[in-house]
Design a protein around this motif. Structure first.
Motif, mmCIF file in Angstrom:
data_model
loop_
_atom_site.group_PDB
_atom_site.id
_atom_site.type_symbol
_atom_site.label_atom_id
_atom_site.label_comp_id
_atom_site.label_asym_id
_atom_site.label_seq_id
_atom_site.Cartn_x
_atom_site.Cartn_y
_atom_site.Cartn_z
ATOM 1 N N ALA A 1 -1.802 7.988 0.779
ATOM 2 C CA ALA A 1 -2.901 8.404 1.579
ATOM 3 C C ALA A 1 -4.192 8.791 0.606
ATOM 4 O O ALA A 1 -5.362 8.124 0.876
ATOM 5 N N ASP A 2 -3.777 9.620 -0.270
ATOM 6 C CA ASP A 2 -4.962 9.987 -1.213
ATOM 7 C C ASP A 2 -5.519 8.704 -1.942
ATOM 8 O O ASP A 2 -6.507 8.583 -2.271
ATOM 9 N N LEU A 3 -4.462 7.990 -2.523
ATOM 10 C CA LEU A 3 -4.908 6.679 -3.199
ATOM 11 C C LEU A 3 -5.608 5.592 -2.331
ATOM 12 O O LEU A 3 -6.670 5.279 -2.698
ATOM 13 N N ALA A 4 -5.050 5.521 -1.130
ATOM 14 C CA ALA A 4 -5.927 4.683 -0.167
ATOM 15 C C ALA A 4 -7.393 4.919 0.142
ATOM 16 O O ALA A 4 -8.266 4.244 -0.175
ATOM 17 N N ARG A 5 -7.523 6.361 0.234
ATOM 18 C CA ARG A 5 -8.876 6.885 0.506
ATOM 19 C C ARG A 5 -9.855 6.653 -0.881
ATOM 20 O O ARG A 5 -10.750 6.331 -0.732
ATOM 21 N N ALA B 1 -5.557 4.493 -12.133
ATOM 22 C CA ALA B 1 -4.711 4.082 -11.193
ATOM 23 C C ALA B 1 -5.541 3.723 -9.889
ATOM 24 O O ALA B 1 -5.143 2.825 -9.279
ATOM 25 N N VAL B 2 -6.592 4.321 -9.508
ATOM 26 C CA VAL B 2 -7.573 3.972 -8.347
ATOM 27 C C VAL B 2 -8.141 2.502 -8.771
ATOM 28 O O VAL B 2 -8.361 1.704 -7.914
ATOM 29 N N ARG B 3 -8.402 2.314 -10.112
ATOM 30 C CA ARG B 3 -9.088 1.022 -10.590
ATOM 31 C C ARG B 3 -7.907 -0.177 -10.220
ATOM 32 O O ARG B 3 -8.474 -1.087 -9.814
ATOM 33 N N LEU B 4 -6.782 0.064 -10.809
ATOM 34 C CA LEU B 4 -5.732 -0.976 -10.775
ATOM 35 C C LEU B 4 -5.577 -0.988 -9.123
ATOM 36 O O LEU B 4 -5.523 -2.387 -8.691
ATOM 37 N N ALA B 5 -5.438 -0.173 -8.253
ATOM 38 C CA ALA B 5 -5.196 -0.453 -6.803
ATOM 39 C C ALA B 5 -6.169 -1.112 -6.061
ATOM 40 O O ALA B 5 -6.167 -2.179 -5.443
ATOM 41 N N ALA B 6 -7.663 -0.674 -6.599
ATOM 42 C CA ALA B 6 -8.881 -1.299 -5.850
ATOM 43 C C ALA B 6 -8.931 -2.872 -6.410
ATOM 44 O O ALA B 6 -9.559 -3.714 -5.875
ATOM 45 N N ALA B 7 -8.687 -3.246 -7.608
ATOM 46 C CA ALA B 7 -8.911 -4.237 -8.145
ATOM 47 C C ALA B 7 -7.880 -5.528 -7.845
ATOM 48 O O ALA B 7 -8.189 -6.513 -7.823
ATOM 49 N N HIS B 8 -6.649 -5.013 -7.142
ATOM 50 C CA HIS B 8 -5.712 -6.097 -7.017
ATOM 51 C C HIS B 8 -6.004 -6.698 -5.539
ATOM 52 O O HIS B 8 -5.851 -5.804 -4.640
ATOM 53 N N PRO B 9 -6.166 -8.054 -5.528
ATOM 54 C CA PRO B 9 -6.369 -8.359 -4.043
ATOM 55 C C PRO B 9 -5.264 -8.113 -3.017
ATOM 56 O O PRO B 9 -4.096 -8.219 -3.479
ATOM 57 N N GLY B 10 -5.643 -7.617 -1.830
ATOM 58 C CA GLY B 10 -4.684 -7.176 -0.909
ATOM 59 C C GLY B 10 -4.168 -6.005 -1.143
ATOM 60 O O GLY B 10 -2.861 -5.603 -0.470
ATOM 61 N N SER B 11 -4.626 -5.059 -2.035
ATOM 62 C CA SER B 11 -3.665 -4.065 -2.370
ATOM 63 C C SER B 11 -3.483 -3.127 -0.993
ATOM 64 O O SER B 11 -4.404 -2.768 -0.053
ATOM 65 N N GLY B 12 -2.224 -2.561 -0.956
ATOM 66 C CA GLY B 12 -1.906 -1.857 0.239
ATOM 67 C C GLY B 12 -1.614 -2.420 1.624
ATOM 68 O O GLY B 12 -1.326 -1.653 2.443
ATOM 69 N N LEU B 13 -1.632 -3.732 1.535
ATOM 70 C CA LEU B 13 -1.510 -4.396 2.564
ATOM 71 C C LEU B 13 -0.146 -5.231 3.059
ATOM 72 O O LEU B 13 0.265 -5.083 4.212
ATOM 73 N N PRO C 1 8.087 -9.119 -9.276
ATOM 74 C CA PRO C 1 7.262 -9.993 -9.715
ATOM 75 C C PRO C 1 5.673 -9.562 -9.567
ATOM 76 O O PRO C 1 4.816 -9.760 -10.626
ATOM 77 N N LEU C 2 5.518 -8.585 -8.498
ATOM 78 C CA LEU C 2 4.182 -8.231 -8.489
ATOM 79 C C LEU C 2 3.391 -7.327 -9.547
ATOM 80 O O LEU C 2 2.580 -7.466 -10.030
ATOM 81 N N ALA C 3 4.322 -6.343 -9.773
ATOM 82 C CA ALA C 3 4.251 -5.497 -10.977
ATOM 83 C C ALA C 3 4.145 -6.240 -12.200
ATOM 84 O O ALA C 3 3.174 -6.034 -13.271
ATOM 85 N N LEU C 4 5.062 -7.280 -12.614
ATOM 86 C CA LEU C 4 4.799 -7.995 -13.870
ATOM 87 C C LEU C 4 3.513 -8.613 -13.790
ATOM 88 O O LEU C 4 2.846 -8.777 -15.134
ATOM 89 N N ASP C 5 2.956 -9.515 -12.651
ATOM 90 C CA ASP C 5 1.860 -10.045 -12.476
ATOM 91 C C ASP C 5 0.530 -9.216 -12.890
ATOM 92 O O ASP C 5 -0.380 -9.450 -13.805
ATOM 93 N N LEU C 6 0.571 -8.110 -12.186
ATOM 94 C CA LEU C 6 -0.321 -7.027 -12.374
ATOM 95 C C LEU C 6 -0.495 -6.568 -13.800
ATOM 96 O O LEU C 6 -1.615 -6.610 -14.383
ATOM 97 N N ARG D 1 2.348 -2.190 -0.849
ATOM 98 C CA ARG D 1 2.477 -0.720 -0.535
ATOM 99 C C ARG D 1 3.503 -0.058 -1.636
ATOM 100 O O ARG D 1 3.214 1.072 -1.929
ATOM 101 N N ALA D 2 4.455 -0.678 -2.081
ATOM 102 C CA ALA D 2 5.372 -0.367 -3.399
ATOM 103 C C ALA D 2 4.388 -0.043 -4.342
ATOM 104 O O ALA D 2 4.813 1.142 -5.094
ATOM 105 N N LEU D 3 3.356 -0.845 -4.583
ATOM 106 C CA LEU D 3 2.672 -0.521 -5.862
ATOM 107 C C LEU D 3 1.862 0.788 -5.603
ATOM 108 O O LEU D 3 1.803 1.642 -6.441
ATOM 109 N N TYR D 4 1.168 1.010 -4.584
ATOM 110 C CA TYR D 4 0.684 2.037 -4.049
ATOM 111 C C TYR D 4 1.232 3.269 -4.220
ATOM 112 O O TYR D 4 1.035 4.353 -4.728
ATOM 113 N N ALA D 5 2.722 3.209 -3.808
ATOM 114 C CA ALA D 5 3.572 4.439 -3.810
ATOM 115 C C ALA D 5 3.762 4.958 -5.481
ATOM 116 O O ALA D 5 3.867 5.940 -5.762
#
Length: 430
Positions: free
Chosen positions: A330-334, A298-310, A264-269, A315-319
């Motif tokens: 870890a590269d993506l988180a930085r 990819a960085v923009r998508l992860a950064a724009a999504h509220p709560g990314s990586g939390l 569901p999170l991927a569909l929403d995104l 976390r599955a989205l980050y992976a």
């Protein structure tokens, strides 16, 4: 001679009875939470987990986090007071006198609250979820409701300068329990009390219902049967004017979790991204992200999504994003931290070293020394101490970075500034 007056120390006994009398819509005080088993999870809900991880993802010392978690589990945190943008409590440590710990969080703007209220009132299921003390993902995504990296700012009266100290960490873990039980605590932290929020939602829901009834009673539009449009001797009416573009792209529907169904999170995104890009093309005629590389996007998508990586889902989205671009999570988180610091320019500062012109760079070091800061060693566009670093971007701004001493593990922190002294003071919380 008058006796020496002892400083007031808050009593742990009787705090619960006093706390119940201090609840208002913009100030809520909760009695001390009872101890619990250390094996219990720090949070139970996805938004409570986001609160905890916002602190853990930026902590510089895992050992202090562990001690703070132990303090919280053993009931060392006194009554907790929550007001817009602030959580305060006294925390008992190894000394007789407790320390005053505080967590600060940015409140939402009026524009963000309007967007949140409109989104919630437009969906009866969202209204029902809020009344049941549940927060739909789509509502949290409508605004930056959940804390992101560096959103939660801890402070404490103890002499430990760690970020955070164990007392502030204990307060954060206990606040997660409050947010778990009642998400309106999180809404209060972002600036709106429960009664005001529910009253606004009730009014907007009534407005939406009236508008829907009005639309249902509207007369049908003039139309022509389709087969008649193919007859050459029929006088065809002019085409109706185009509908105006909406002010903002609409939010996607809530996608249920079902066995075998897409995430569901991927569909929403994906739906949110498609709506945003379509709206930009419709209103401006250009695609705002067409020039980005796959990694930058990819960085923009992860950064724009509220709560990314939390949460576990994000976390599955980050992976997934990291795997698709040949990088590590870890590269993506930085990179996300850099993007949140300065957008595509901030990402460039993270990933590219360059040789700046001598003038502004050479003036920065004496300016920092003149204001009492330690001496920074220069290397290309970097000025560094063992734990702090300033990087000059090609946009002329100075970007702050932090690392544990001796590790050379630099992470973006603070807000960029054209003045290196202001950039460093922002990094240090000055």
């Amino acid at each position: 001679m008058s006796p020496t007056r002892r400083p007031h120390v808050p009593s742990r006994a009787g705090a619960g009875e006093q706390a119940q009398a201090r609840h208002t819509d913009l100030r809520r005080t909760f009695p001390p939470l009872p101890p619990r088993a250390e094996s219990a999870g720090a949070a139970l809900t996805w938004w409570g987990t986001a609160w905890v991880d916002a602190l853990e993802d930026t902590a510089l010392d895992p050992a202090r986090l562990a001690r703070g978690r132990s303090y919280a589990d053993r009931g060392h945190v006194d009554a907790i007071t929550v007001t817009p943008g602030r959580v305060v409590a006294y925390v008992h440590g190894s000394r007789p006198r407790p320390y005053r710990a505080e967590l600060r969080l940015r409140t939402l703007s009026e524009e963000a609250w309007e967007r949140f209220l409109d989104t919630a009132a437009a969906r009866p299921d969202h209204m029902a979820s809020l009344l049941d003390k549940d927060v739909p993902h789509a509502l949290a995504a409508a605004v930056d409701l959940l804390p992101a990296v560096d959103d939660v700012v801890p402070e404490c009266t103890c002499p430990d300068r760690a970020h955070p100290c164990k007392h502030a960490a204990a307060l954060c873990y206990q606040t997660a329990r409050l947010v778990d039980e009642d998400p309106f605590v999180l809404f209060l932290l972002r600036g709106r009390g429960e009664q005001e929020l529910l009253a606004d939602l009730t009014r907007r829901n009534a407005t939406h219902a009236a508008a829907e009834q009005s639309e249902a009673a509207a007369p049908a539009l003039d139309s022509v049967p389709a087969h008649e449009t193919l007859t050459s001797d029929v006088q065809r009416p002019p085409l109706p004017p185009e509908f105006p573009a909406p002010a903002l792209p609409e939010r996607p529907p809530s996608y249920p979790q079902a066995p075998g169904a897409p995430d569901p999170l991927a569909l929403d995104l994906l739906a949110t991204e498609a709506a945003g890009r379509a709206h930009a093309l419709l209103t401006t005629g250009t695609d705002p992200i067409a020039s980005l590389t796959a990694w930058q996007d990819a960085v923009r998508l992860a950064a724009a999504h509220p709560g990314s990586g939390l949460t576990a889902a994000t976390r599955a989205l980050y992976a997934s994003l990291a795997r698709g671009t040949g990088r590590t999570p870890a590269d993506l988180a930085r990179a996300v931290a850099a993007w949140r610091q300065g957008g595509i320019d901030g990402l460039g500062v993270l990933e590219e070293e360059w040789d700046p012109p001598a003038g502004p760079f050479d003036r920065a070091r004496p300016a920092l020394l003149a204001t009492g800061h330690p001496e920074f060693r220069p290397r290309r566009n970097h000025l560094s101490t063992p734990s702090l670093q300033l990087r000059l971007g090609r946009d002329g701004l100075w970007y702050g970075y932090e690392s544990d001493p001796g590790r050379e593990d630099w992470w973006p922190r603070g807000e960029p500034d054209a003045d290196p002294v202001r950039a460093l003071d922002g990094l240090l919380g000055g």
